[in-house]
Design a protein around this motif. Structure first.
Motif, short mmCIF file in Angstrom:
data_model
loop_
_atom_site.label_atom_id
_atom_site.label_comp_id
_atom_site.label_asym_id
_atom_site.label_seq_id
_atom_site.Cartn_x
_atom_site.Cartn_y
_atom_site.Cartn_z
N GLY A 69 -44.49 35.37 2.33
CA GLY A 69 -43.58 36.07 2.32
C GLY A 69 -43.55 37.25 1.31
O GLY A 69 -42.39 38.03 1.35
N ASP A 70 -44.47 37.27 0.38
CA ASP A 70 -44.55 38.22 -0.63
C ASP A 70 -44.70 39.46 -0.02
O ASP A 70 -44.05 40.68 -0.51
CB ASP A 70 -45.42 38.15 -1.73
CG ASP A 70 -44.98 37.00 -2.55
OD1 ASP A 70 -43.90 36.33 -2.60
OD2 ASP A 70 -45.85 36.21 -3.45
N TRP A 71 -45.50 39.66 0.65
CA TRP A 71 -45.94 40.82 1.54
C TRP A 71 -45.34 40.99 2.99
O TRP A 71 -45.87 40.40 3.85
CB TRP A 71 -47.51 41.20 1.51
CG TRP A 71 -47.91 41.50 0.13
CD1 TRP A 71 -47.51 41.38 -0.94
CD2 TRP A 71 -49.18 42.04 -0.12
NE1 TRP A 71 -48.35 41.78 -1.85
CE2 TRP A 71 -49.23 42.34 -1.50
CE3 TRP A 71 -50.20 42.49 0.65
CZ2 TRP A 71 -50.46 42.94 -2.16
CZ3 TRP A 71 -51.17 43.50 0.29
CH2 TRP A 71 -51.39 43.46 -1.20
N PRO A 72 -44.08 41.36 3.29
CA PRO A 72 -43.46 41.16 4.52
C PRO A 72 -44.03 42.06 5.57
O PRO A 72 -44.68 43.07 5.35
CB PRO A 72 -42.03 41.76 4.27
CG PRO A 72 -42.36 42.60 2.90
CD PRO A 72 -43.29 42.11 2.11
N ALA A 73 -43.51 41.81 6.94
CA ALA A 73 -44.12 42.46 7.93
C ALA A 73 -43.94 44.14 7.92
O ALA A 73 -42.84 44.37 7.33
CB ALA A 73 -43.35 42.00 9.22
N ASP A 74 -44.83 45.05 8.23
CA ASP A 74 -44.64 46.28 8.25
C ASP A 74 -44.76 46.92 6.56
O ASP A 74 -44.59 48.13 6.50
CB ASP A 74 -43.47 46.96 8.92
CG ASP A 74 -43.50 48.19 9.43
OD1 ASP A 74 -44.80 48.48 9.86
OD2 ASP A 74 -42.78 49.04 9.52
N MET A 75 -45.00 46.05 5.67
CA MET A 75 -45.29 46.42 4.28
C MET A 75 -46.40 47.61 4.19
O MET A 75 -47.65 46.89 4.80
CB MET A 75 -45.33 45.29 3.36
CG MET A 75 -45.49 46.01 1.92
SD MET A 75 -45.64 44.40 0.79
CE MET A 75 -46.89 45.22 0.10
N ALA A 76 -46.51 48.47 3.60
CA ALA A 76 -47.75 49.36 3.54
C ALA A 76 -48.39 48.80 2.05
O ALA A 76 -48.16 48.29 1.41
CB ALA A 76 -47.21 51.02 3.05
N LEU A 77 -49.61 48.48 2.98
CA LEU A 77 -50.73 48.08 1.72
C LEU A 77 -51.31 49.41 0.94
O LEU A 77 -51.48 50.37 1.37
CB LEU A 77 -51.93 47.61 2.37
CG LEU A 77 -51.78 45.98 2.94
CD1 LEU A 77 -50.78 45.72 3.73
CD2 LEU A 77 -53.15 45.36 3.20
N PRO A 78 -51.69 49.31 -0.31
CA PRO A 78 -52.26 50.08 -1.13
C PRO A 78 -53.50 50.64 -0.28
O PRO A 78 -54.23 50.03 0.44
CB PRO A 78 -52.78 49.42 -2.25
CG PRO A 78 -52.73 47.93 -2.17
CD PRO A 78 -51.77 47.70 -1.01
N SER A 79 -54.00 51.92 -0.42
CA SER A 79 -54.99 52.66 0.01
C SER A 79 -56.27 51.69 -0.63
O SER A 79 -56.31 51.17 -1.38
CB SER A 79 -55.17 53.99 -0.31
OG SER A 79 -55.44 54.10 -1.38
N ALA A 87 -54.48 55.49 11.82
CA ALA A 87 -55.20 56.84 11.05
C ALA A 87 -54.25 57.65 10.70
O ALA A 87 -53.25 57.97 11.32
CB ALA A 87 -55.93 57.52 12.45
N GLY A 88 -54.47 58.01 9.59
CA GLY A 88 -53.59 59.16 8.80
C GLY A 88 -52.31 58.56 8.17
O GLY A 88 -51.59 59.29 7.54
N ARG A 89 -52.13 57.23 8.43
CA ARG A 89 -50.98 56.70 7.92
C ARG A 89 -51.24 55.42 6.77
O ARG A 89 -50.47 55.24 5.90
CB ARG A 89 -49.94 55.78 9.20
CG ARG A 89 -49.00 56.80 9.55
CD ARG A 89 -48.03 56.20 10.44
NE ARG A 89 -47.16 55.44 9.61
CZ ARG A 89 -46.42 54.26 9.81
NH1 ARG A 89 -46.55 53.60 11.00
NH2 ARG A 89 -45.55 53.59 9.06
#
Length: 126
Positions: free
Chosen positions: A30-40, A72-74
């Motif tokens: 749960g440290d990285w929750p659903a829909d969290m943006a990952l680093p590029s 793509a793009g997001r």
């Protein structure tokens, strides 16, 4: 910034696999929750001092496992699948079971001995 990932050049596992395992673990706990943006890919490569190709391979593996989605793009995001954590726990169980069975083979235990040991553990916890 390493985004909480700690990669080791001395680990026998390839760097991409270390990334996959650590991101999967962060999602599972749960440290990285659903829909969290990952680093590029480039950001993570720079932060962890590995090649862009390595991070790209890790992200592809995470996509195949449905841990992340890429738009793509997001960019890439933690999957919002409702059953994701349950599936990751199931995969972890199978991996641990494989390790236990490998050890049982090294100990030259018979199938019956393995099943007896499992049954004893089940009875102990009941």
């Amino acid at each position: 910034m390493t985004f909480g990932l700690f990669l080791s050049a001395t680990d026998k596992k390839p760097m991409y696999l270390q990334i996959v395992e650590q991101i999967t673990s962060k999602v599972l706990i749960g440290d990285w929750p659903a829909d969290m943006a990952l680093p590029s890919i480039r950001e993570l490569a720079a932060a962890t001092q590995v090649s862009v190709i390595t991070v790209k391979r890790a992200y592809l593996e995470l996509e195949r496992a449905c841990v992340i989605v890429t738009q793509a793009g997001r960019g890439s995001y933690v999957s919002t699948r409702a059953d994701l954590k349950q599936e990751l726990k199931q995969q972890e169980f199978v991996q641990q079971l494989d390790l236990a069975l490998d050890l049982a083979k090294q100990l030259q235990l018979s199938d019956e001995q393995i099943l007896d040991a499992v049954q004893q553990q089940l009875n102990k916890d009941a």
